[in-house]
Scaffold this active site. Structure first.
Site, PDB file in Angstrom:
ATOM      1  N   CYS A  75       0.874  -1.172   0.000  1.00  0.00           N
ATOM      2  CA  CYS A  75       0.000   0.000   0.000  1.00  0.00           C
ATOM      3  C   CYS A  75       0.913   1.225   0.000  1.00  0.00           C
ATOM      4  CB  CYS A  75      -0.907   0.001   1.227  1.00  0.00           C
ATOM      5  SG  CYS A  75      -1.883   1.512   1.415  1.00  0.00           S
ATOM      6  N   GLY A  76       0.782   2.071  -1.023  1.00  0.00           N
ATOM      7  CA  GLY A  76       1.692   3.207  -1.150  1.00  0.00           C
ATOM      8  C   GLY A  76       1.578   4.207  -0.018  1.00  0.00           C
ATOM      9  N   CYS A 206      -5.412   6.654  -2.599  1.00  0.00           N
ATOM     10  CA  CYS A 206      -4.718   5.412  -2.923  1.00  0.00           C
ATOM     11  C   CYS A 206      -3.356   5.750  -3.503  1.00  0.00           C
ATOM     12  CB  CYS A 206      -5.528   4.570  -3.907  1.00  0.00           C
ATOM     13  SG  CYS A 206      -4.767   2.962  -4.260  1.00  0.00           S
TER      14      CYS A 206
END
Length: 277
Positions: A75-76, A206
């Site tokens: 997950c960035g 995101c």
């Protein structure tokens, strides 16, 4: 009674619960309890649970779990939050660090004013110009899979309806995909809304989606790096890197992180949906 200390953070509107699990006692295989831990009304509420675990060769290992209890490769925005958290708890000794993820090694740097930059894994599995379920878009794995759909405007998009249909499309079986609806604003800006796999809803932001959005924009739509991506919650993420031989490489993701609050929760007291009485 299993009490766990946690820190609630958000990265550009993407919210997470972070736990120091260097003693590896958190019940990572109990998916029902993980889901209850992340639940918005009966648990803490978040779009992901992040554990800092020990690493033999690097600063630490990042384990990331979706709100449904499943583990994801990366997950960035979570990577940016965990870099800040690891430095605070002493798992990383300085502003710069390298940590393990299921998607590979990630380098990170804690900058000033609550900003963190991470160097993302190299993008792969590009499948551009796909027609899926009546939608035209571009697929790429930017740590995790994303299907990027360009739109003239994102404010009126049915993110949940269209996103869920694409996320479950046969073309992306068996893992499925995240879906990003993107309004490109040449030469280096974009507005983005994401239907997130594992959250099964629109996310506040995101990071990997921002990276996918930028790479697709640069490689197929004449956009230029650095790209500035505006998230659903109104924060800005910056995606930068190099463009060589018609490919984006050395990609970085930079943006704000914030600690929201700290607390303690009893894992055994959580209402685990699906348990038999």
């Amino acid at each position: 009674m299993r009490k766990v200390r946690f820190t609630k953070m958000h990265g550009a509107g993407n919210d997470f619960v972070l736990v120091d699990d260097r003693d590896e006692t958190f019940p990572v295989h109990d998916h029902l309890r993980l889901a209850a831990f992340a639940a918005p009304r009966t648990g803490i509420g978040c779009e992901g649970v992040i554990l800092v675990q020990p690493s033999k060769s690097f600063d630490f290992r990042m384990a990331f779990f979706n709100p449904d209890g499943t583990e994801a490769d990366l997950c960035g925005n979570g990577a940016r939050c965990v870099a800040w958290f690891a430095r605070e708890i002493g798992a990383a000794k300085g502003r710069s660090m390298t940590f393990e993820t299921r998607a590979g090694l990630v380098d990170a740097e804690v900058l000033d004013n609550g900003t963190v930059r991470v160097w993302m894994p190299e993008p792969k599995n590009r499948r551009y110009g796909l027609q899926v379920g009546g939608e035209s878009g571009d697929f790429i794995v930017a740590g995790v899979p994303h299907f990027v759909v360009a739109c003239p405007g994102v404010s009126s998009v049915d993110v949940v309806g269209r996103g869920r249909a694409l996320r479950l499309a046969e073309a992306f079986e068996p893992e499925g995909t995240n879906v990003d609806f993107v309004q490109y604003i040449p030469p280096h800006k974009a507005l983005m809304r994401t239907y997130e796999r594992g959250v099964e809803a629109e996310s506040g932001a995101c990071g990997t989606g921002a990276v996918a959005t930028a790479i697709v924009g640069v490689e197929t739509k004449g956009m230029s790096l650095p790209m500035h991506i505006r998230t659903s919650e109104g924060f800005e993420l910056t995606v930068d890197g190099d463009y060589r031989r018609a490919r984006s490489t050395g990609i970085t993701l930079t943006g704000p992180v914030r600690k929201v609050f700290e607390g303690e929760i009893d894992l055994d007291a959580l209402d685990t949906a699906g348990e038999m009485e």
